[in-house]
Scaffold this motif. Structure first.
Motif, PDB file in Angstrom:
ATOM      1  N   ASP A  12      21.216  10.200  11.171  1.00 33.80           N
ATOM      2  CA  ASP A  12      20.254   9.371  11.579  1.00 33.80           C
ATOM      3  C   ASP A  12      20.726   8.205  12.597  1.00 33.80           C
ATOM      4  O   ASP A  12      21.248   6.995  12.312  1.00 33.80           O
ATOM      5  CB  ASP A  12      18.834   8.680  10.925  1.00 33.80           C
ATOM      6  CG  ASP A  12      18.279   7.558  11.485  1.00 33.80           C
ATOM      7  OD1 ASP A  12      18.134   6.569  12.480  1.00 33.80           O
ATOM      8  OD2 ASP A  12      17.034   7.376  11.030  1.00 33.80           O
ATOM      9  N   ARG A  13      21.162   8.228  13.568  1.00 31.45           N
ATOM     10  CA  ARG A  13      22.306   7.217  14.432  1.00 31.45           C
ATOM     11  C   ARG A  13      22.073   5.675  14.839  1.00 31.45           C
ATOM     12  O   ARG A  13      22.028   5.294  14.442  1.00 31.45           O
ATOM     13  CB  ARG A  13      22.620   7.931  16.182  1.00 31.45           C
ATOM     14  CG  ARG A  13      23.381   9.656  15.813  1.00 31.45           C
ATOM     15  CD  ARG A  13      24.898   9.268  15.509  1.00 31.45           C
ATOM     16  NE  ARG A  13      25.087  10.550  15.589  1.00 31.45           N
ATOM     17  CZ  ARG A  13      25.971  11.532  13.807  1.00 31.45           C
ATOM     18  NH1 ARG A  13      24.594  10.588  13.018  1.00 31.45           N
ATOM     19  NH2 ARG A  13      25.737  12.815  14.070  1.00 31.45           N
ATOM     20  N   PHE A  14      20.189   5.897  15.016  1.00 37.76           N
ATOM     21  CA  PHE A  14      20.191   5.107  15.349  1.00 37.76           C
ATOM     22  C   PHE A  14      19.996   3.644  14.131  1.00 37.76           C
ATOM     23  O   PHE A  14      20.010   2.489  14.317  1.00 37.76           O
ATOM     24  CB  PHE A  14      18.360   4.691  15.702  1.00 37.76           C
ATOM     25  CG  PHE A  14      17.726   3.122  15.588  1.00 37.76           C
ATOM     26  CD1 PHE A  14      17.649   2.555  16.986  1.00 37.76           C
ATOM     27  CD2 PHE A  14      16.561   3.172  14.908  1.00 37.76           C
ATOM     28  CE1 PHE A  14      17.743   1.291  17.440  1.00 37.76           C
ATOM     29  CE2 PHE A  14      16.225   1.210  15.636  1.00 37.76           C
ATOM     30  CZ  PHE A  14      16.533   0.676  16.356  1.00 37.76           C
ATOM     31  N   PHE A  15      19.833   4.345  12.414  1.00 41.50           N
ATOM     32  CA  PHE A  15      20.213   3.145  11.381  1.00 41.50           C
ATOM     33  C   PHE A  15      21.541   3.377  10.917  1.00 41.50           C
ATOM     34  O   PHE A  15      21.763   1.618  10.655  1.00 41.50           O
ATOM     35  CB  PHE A  15      19.605   4.182  10.079  1.00 41.50           C
ATOM     36  CG  PHE A  15      19.649   4.114   9.036  1.00 41.50           C
ATOM     37  CD1 PHE A  15      19.242   2.456   8.649  1.00 41.50           C
ATOM     38  CD2 PHE A  15      21.013   3.510   7.672  1.00 41.50           C
ATOM     39  CE1 PHE A  15      19.776   1.486   7.178  1.00 41.50           C
ATOM     40  CE2 PHE A  15      21.435   2.983   7.363  1.00 41.50           C
ATOM     41  CZ  PHE A  15      20.727   2.567   6.758  1.00 41.50           C
ATOM     42  N   GLN A  16      22.240   4.051  11.616  1.00 40.86           N
ATOM     43  CA  GLN A  16      23.595   3.812  11.775  1.00 40.86           C
ATOM     44  C   GLN A  16      24.042   2.683  12.685  1.00 40.86           C
ATOM     45  O   GLN A  16      24.840   2.115  12.662  1.00 40.86           O
ATOM     46  CB  GLN A  16      24.732   5.257  11.673  1.00 40.86           C
ATOM     47  CG  GLN A  16      24.567   5.914  11.349  1.00 40.86           C
ATOM     48  CD  GLN A  16      25.191   7.358  11.123  1.00 40.86           C
ATOM     49  OE1 GLN A  16      25.804   7.502  12.065  1.00 40.86           O
ATOM     50  NE2 GLN A  16      25.052   8.656  10.259  1.00 40.86           N
ATOM     51  N   LEU A  17      23.697   2.552  14.318  1.00 46.58           N
ATOM     52  CA  LEU A  17      23.791   1.417  14.575  1.00 46.58           C
ATOM     53  C   LEU A  17      23.318   0.413  14.308  1.00 46.58           C
ATOM     54  O   LEU A  17      23.972  -0.961  14.228  1.00 46.58           O
ATOM     55  CB  LEU A  17      22.902   1.473  15.805  1.00 46.58           C
ATOM     56  CG  LEU A  17      23.307   0.960  17.139  1.00 46.58           C
ATOM     57  CD1 LEU A  17      24.226   1.067  17.282  1.00 46.58           C
ATOM     58  CD2 LEU A  17      22.254   1.397  18.058  1.00 46.58           C
ATOM     59  N   LEU A  18      22.090   0.231  13.404  1.00 50.91           N
ATOM     60  CA  LEU A  18      21.719  -0.842  13.196  1.00 50.91           C
ATOM     61  C   LEU A  18      22.524  -1.789  12.043  1.00 50.91           C
ATOM     62  O   LEU A  18      22.669  -2.579  11.905  1.00 50.91           O
ATOM     63  CB  LEU A  18      20.320  -1.023  12.332  1.00 50.91           C
ATOM     64  CG  LEU A  18      18.719  -0.549  13.255  1.00 50.91           C
ATOM     65  CD1 LEU A  18      17.924  -0.265  12.606  1.00 50.91           C
ATOM     66  CD2 LEU A  18      18.904  -1.929  14.101  1.00 50.91           C
ATOM     67  N   MET A  19      23.212  -0.766  10.959  1.00 50.90           N
ATOM     68  CA  MET A  19      24.345  -1.376   9.941  1.00 50.90           C
ATOM     69  C   MET A  19      25.496  -1.641  10.664  1.00 50.90           C
ATOM     70  O   MET A  19      25.963  -2.301  10.012  1.00 50.90           O
ATOM     71  CB  MET A  19      24.550   0.549   8.892  1.00 50.90           C
ATOM     72  CG  MET A  19      23.405   0.784   7.827  1.00 50.90           C
ATOM     73  SD  MET A  19      22.514  -0.561   6.749  1.00 50.90           S
ATOM     74  CE  MET A  19      24.584  -0.522   5.911  1.00 50.90           C
TER      75      MET A  19
END
Length: 369
Positions: A12-19
């Motif tokens: 999940d690249r979007f979750f990683q970006l949010l983190m």
């Protein structure tokens, strides 16, 4: 924590970006982790959990296959099918809210891919835009309208009437785009598709649990409603609980925390003090622009601290749902359910022009009132 869940988080690249964004923001504001949990809208998280369980239950029952087969027989061309799905998404969103509408139409759209050759990603993008356009019509179509309606003191019909011109303009725009983006070619059916094998008992159970869950939401007992829905599926079909994309909830939690950290930035707080003195065009651009980065619901909450719930504000935050992905949480839900990485950048090919057009048309309509 199961291995499939961990693997989903790694992909999940979007979750990683949010983190990464959250870590960066936490270095720029006072470090107060205790406030992070309070920043999460738990009502939204619980509601999403129940809806995800119920939708997955209907999906695994096979009923979407039955419904999809009937639809492909009724609509002979790709254009007619697309326009029906876009209209259905918009109409459902006016009374069931934009998120609920997506939990109905997107799984059905994905099922249609099994039956005939249609551009599924493009259709899901248009459905996401349609629920943003349709939900702005009524006070209960989306969370920002609920907030604005409660502050405005208007009746249901009065609020709907003031939103009608913008809703009509946006839906006409979408239907025209739909006409040009989906050709009038005959639907090509996949060979070898078997007659659907579905489970009526599970479908009726989902319907019963859905009524229970909605009643619990109405009574402000959403946690009990979720517990009943989860227990029902653990008894009836445990695979439903295991098949839900639970990582979506973590994405939403991370978004809420990131927005909270963003609003704590000294620069943003200094700017917020001048919001009440903005001119009409200034407030219009501020509401639309801020929505692109912190979503239109937090933008509405923030701006209502400084300005009254005017028509200009209502139109601006709803238009802010178009454009960049964070503009509306409905965008994120639709694209996550598509489960295709290519849809994330393709979405902006349609949503960004739609944002510019909506901002220009909306402000023009305001000047005419």
């Amino acid at each position: 924590m199961s291995l499939p869940f961990l693997r989903a988080l790694r992909r999940d690249r979007f979750f990683q970006l949010l983190m990464i964004i959250g870590i960066g923001l936490s270095l720029c504001v006072p470090f107060a982790p205790r406030r992070w949990l309070a920043a999460i809208d738990w009502h939204t998280i619980i509601t999403l959990s129940g809806l995800m369980l119920l939708t997955k239950g209907v999906e695994l029952s096979g009923y979407f296959d039955v419904l999809g087969r009937r639809m492909t027989r009724r609509f002979a061309t790709e254009r007619r099918l697309a326009m029906f799905m876009v209209l259905a998404a918009a109409v459902l969103s006016t009374f069931l809210t934009n998120d609920v509408a997506l939990f109905i139409v997107v799984p059905l759209t994905i099922t249609l891919k099994k039956l005939c050759a249609i551009p599924v990603n493009r259709l899901i993008i248009f459905e996401a835009l349609a629920v943003n356009a349709g939900s702005l019509l009524t006070p209960i179509g989306n969370p920002q309208n609920i907030l604005l309606w409660g502050r405005s003191g208007l009746s249901f019909t009065a609020f709907t009437w003031q939103m009608l011109p913008l809703a009509v303009a946006m839906m006409l725009t979408l239907l025209v785009l739909c006409w040009f983006c989906f050709p009038a070619k005959a639907l090509q059916y996949h060979t070898g598709t078997r007659s659907p094998d579905w489970q009526p008992r599970l479908v009726w159970s989902c319907l019963g649990l859905y009524i229970v869950f909605l009643s619990a939401l109405e009574l402000k007992q959403e946690l009990w409603g979720l517990a009943i829905v989860a227990a029902g599926f653990l008894i009836l079909a445990r695979r439903v609980v295991l098949s839900v994309d639970w990582t979506l909830l973590l994405v939403f939690m991370a978004m809420f925390i990131d927005v909270h950290l963003l609003t704590q930035l000294p620069a943003l707080q200094a700017i917020s003090g001048h919001i009440g003195t903005l001119s009409g065009p200034g407030l219009w651009l501020t509401a639309i622009g801020l929505s692109q980065f912190i979503s239109n619901v937090p933008t509405t909450i923030l701006l209502l601290n400084y300005v009254p719930p005017t028509l200009l504000l209502a139109w601006a935050v709803n238009i802010g749902g178009f454009g960049l992905l964070p503009g509306s949480l409905a965008n994120l839900i639709a694209l996550r359910m598509a489960n295709d990485r290519r849809i994330w950048w393709r979405f902006h090919l349609y949503s960004l022009p739609m944002l510019v057009w909506a901002a220009l048309v909306g402000y023009g309509l305001l000047l005419l009132r």
